[in-house]
Motif scaffolding. Structure first.
Motif: not given
Length: 188
Positions: A128-144
């Motif tokens: 899992p990797r989470v990228q957070v932008y401006n404290g109000n957008v988060a993008i989660l990428t991962y392998n399931y």
């Protein structure tokens, strides 16, 4: 002429003229203190932002895992699975050729597939990797990696590459978009 230092500003003995006035020396010291303070403040703000980003990452990962747990517990309870999904949610996935628009549409499709004879028995998130932008957008990428069991008890492994986009609405994180892509086994 001797000058003995006793701290930053105290000198004893006759003052030796070095071409720099005592006022200029004081100004340089003040600038050094201000620059040091700014650096310390910037470091503290960066550390605080990192802590906030980590809290966001933990929250969106926990929301995703809670959705999976709800699906494993009761595949027909779509309301529980979609409780953190925004009404304007969009989705790409391998089963449909076009983007799915709206929580209502994806809920209806999920409800129909929840009645399928297969049931998810395990779901895991890898890388899992989470990228957070401006404290109000988060993008989660991962392998399931998951397991599905059919009505005869046969289990099938499932794999996927996933991106989920979350937006903070008010004080709550909401899932606004997801892209679920197959992750086929490598050819040998």
């Amino acid at each position: 002429m001797t000058v003995a230092r006793r701290g930053l500003n105290i000198e004893s003995g006759p003052l030796k003229h070095t071409g720099v006035s005592p006022k200029e020396i004081e100004m340089k010291k003040l600038m050094l203190v201000l620059i040091s303070s700014a650096c310390c403040s910037a470091f503290a703000m960066h550390a605080s932002a990192q802590q906030a980003d980590q809290a966001t990452a933990d929250a969106v990962i926990a929301m995703t895992k809670a959705q999976w747990a709800a699906e494993i517990k009761d595949p027909t309870n779509i309301a529980e699975q979609a409780k953190d999904t925004s009404d304007d949610y969009t989705e790409f996935n391998g089963q449909y050729a076009t983007r799915l628009d709206g929580k209502a549409m994806t809920s209806r499709l999920s409800e129909a597939s929840g009645k399928d004879s297969g049931k998810t028995t395990a779901a895991e998130m890898a890388n899992p990797r989470v990228q957070v932008y401006n404290g109000n957008v988060a993008i989660l990428t991962y392998n399931y990696a998951g397991l599905t069991q059919d009505k005869d008890g046969k289990t099938t492994a499932s794999r996927a590459k996933t991106t989920r986009v979350f937006v903070k609405k008010g004080d709550k994180w909401m899932l606004v978009h997801a892209n679920f892509a197959s992750d086929p086994l490598p050819k040998q």
